[in-house]
Design a protein around this motif. Sequence first.
Motif, short mmCIF file in Angstrom:
data_model
loop_
_atom_site.label_atom_id
_atom_site.label_comp_id
_atom_site.label_asym_id
_atom_site.label_seq_id
_atom_site.Cartn_x
_atom_site.Cartn_y
_atom_site.Cartn_z
N SER A 1 0.94 -1.16 -0.02
CA SER A 1 0.00 0.00 -0.08
C SER A 1 0.96 1.33 0.06
N ASP A 2 0.46 2.40 -0.65
CA ASP A 2 1.17 3.62 -0.70
C ASP A 2 1.26 4.23 0.65
N ARG A 3 0.58 3.67 1.61
CA ARG A 3 0.31 4.40 2.87
C ARG A 3 1.44 3.37 3.97
N LYS A 4 1.85 2.50 3.17
CA LYS A 4 2.97 1.64 4.17
C LYS A 4 4.03 2.40 4.60
N GLN A 5 4.30 2.45 5.85
CA GLN A 5 5.39 3.08 6.44
C GLN A 5 6.83 2.59 6.18
N CYS A 6 7.98 3.37 5.99
CA CYS A 6 9.14 2.82 5.92
C CYS A 6 9.77 2.67 7.24
N SER A 7 10.66 1.70 7.61
CA SER A 7 11.41 1.59 8.73
C SER A 7 12.98 1.59 8.37
N CYS A 8 13.13 2.13 7.38
CA CYS A 8 14.87 1.66 7.05
C CYS A 8 15.79 2.56 7.95
N GLY A 9 15.23 3.51 8.64
CA GLY A 9 16.38 4.13 9.44
C GLY A 9 17.59 5.01 8.62
N ALA A 10 17.24 5.22 7.48
CA ALA A 10 18.13 5.92 6.66
C ALA A 10 17.99 7.40 6.81
N PRO A 11 19.28 8.34 6.71
CA PRO A 11 19.00 9.80 7.32
C PRO A 11 17.84 10.37 6.18
N ARG B 1 7.75 6.70 3.59
CA ARG B 1 6.85 5.46 3.02
C ARG B 1 7.75 4.58 2.06
N ILE B 2 7.33 3.56 1.95
CA ILE B 2 8.00 2.49 1.06
C ILE B 2 7.78 3.01 -0.23
N ASN B 3 6.61 3.10 -0.68
CA ASN B 3 6.46 3.64 -2.26
C ASN B 3 6.86 4.87 -2.62
N LYS B 4 7.37 5.12 -3.65
CA LYS B 4 7.66 6.60 -4.15
C LYS B 4 6.57 7.02 -4.84
N ILE B 5 6.07 7.92 -4.53
CA ILE B 5 4.90 8.59 -4.99
C ILE B 5 4.78 10.17 -4.96
N ALA B 6 4.01 10.67 -5.83
CA ALA B 6 4.16 12.23 -6.07
C ALA B 6 3.80 12.55 -4.76
N GLY B 7 4.45 13.63 -4.40
CA GLY B 7 4.08 14.39 -2.87
C GLY B 7 4.77 13.68 -1.94
N ASN B 8 5.42 12.68 -2.02
CA ASN B 8 6.03 11.62 -1.05
C ASN B 8 7.14 12.49 -0.43
N SER B 9 6.97 12.94 0.88
CA SER B 9 8.13 13.58 1.56
C SER B 9 8.35 13.20 3.03
N LYS B 10 9.68 13.59 3.33
CA LYS B 10 10.09 13.61 4.59
C LYS B 10 9.20 13.86 5.80
N GLU B 11 8.86 13.09 6.89
CA GLU B 11 7.89 13.56 7.79
C GLU B 11 8.66 13.84 9.12
#
Length: 143
Positions: A118-128, A133-143
């Motif tokens: 899902s585009d809502r699935k959160q990313c937990s990679c820990g990278a700076p 979010r896992i998926n790259k979508i328009a308007g996807n930005s750092k929170e």
Amino acid sequence: MKNQAPGIDVRPSEIDGKGCFATIGFKKGRKIAEYEGEKISRREIARRLKGRKRIHICGLNSYWAIDGRAGNGTQYINHSCNPNCYVRTIHDHILFFALRDIEPGEEILLDYEQSYHSDRKQCSCGAPNCRGRINKIAGNSKE
Ligand SMILES: [Zn+2]
């Protein structure tokens, strides 16, 4: 696990469940392994995505995908917004290559960009530079 690809090992990962780790060094640009599994159609992809918590499906094109559930270890390659490998689809083969030099013991990480999650699935990679979010979508930005 049957037929695990050489040069990799599956171990617990701090990112998510199990991860795929290099047991040897991979020079930048070198092939790491192929994503192996069962070739399935769009209809079958939709059927298998239902109710499955862990997804090991990797798209070949808009119609076909490979379900790596019983794959060679590469199905455990986790997503990271700061990856060290990339994927190339050549004919019906999904191949992982080193994006930079990878040392033995490093977890092999891929930017999924557009996954079956899902585009809502959160990313937990820990990278700076994690985009949240896992998926790259328009308007996807750092929170
Ligand atoms: Zn991330």
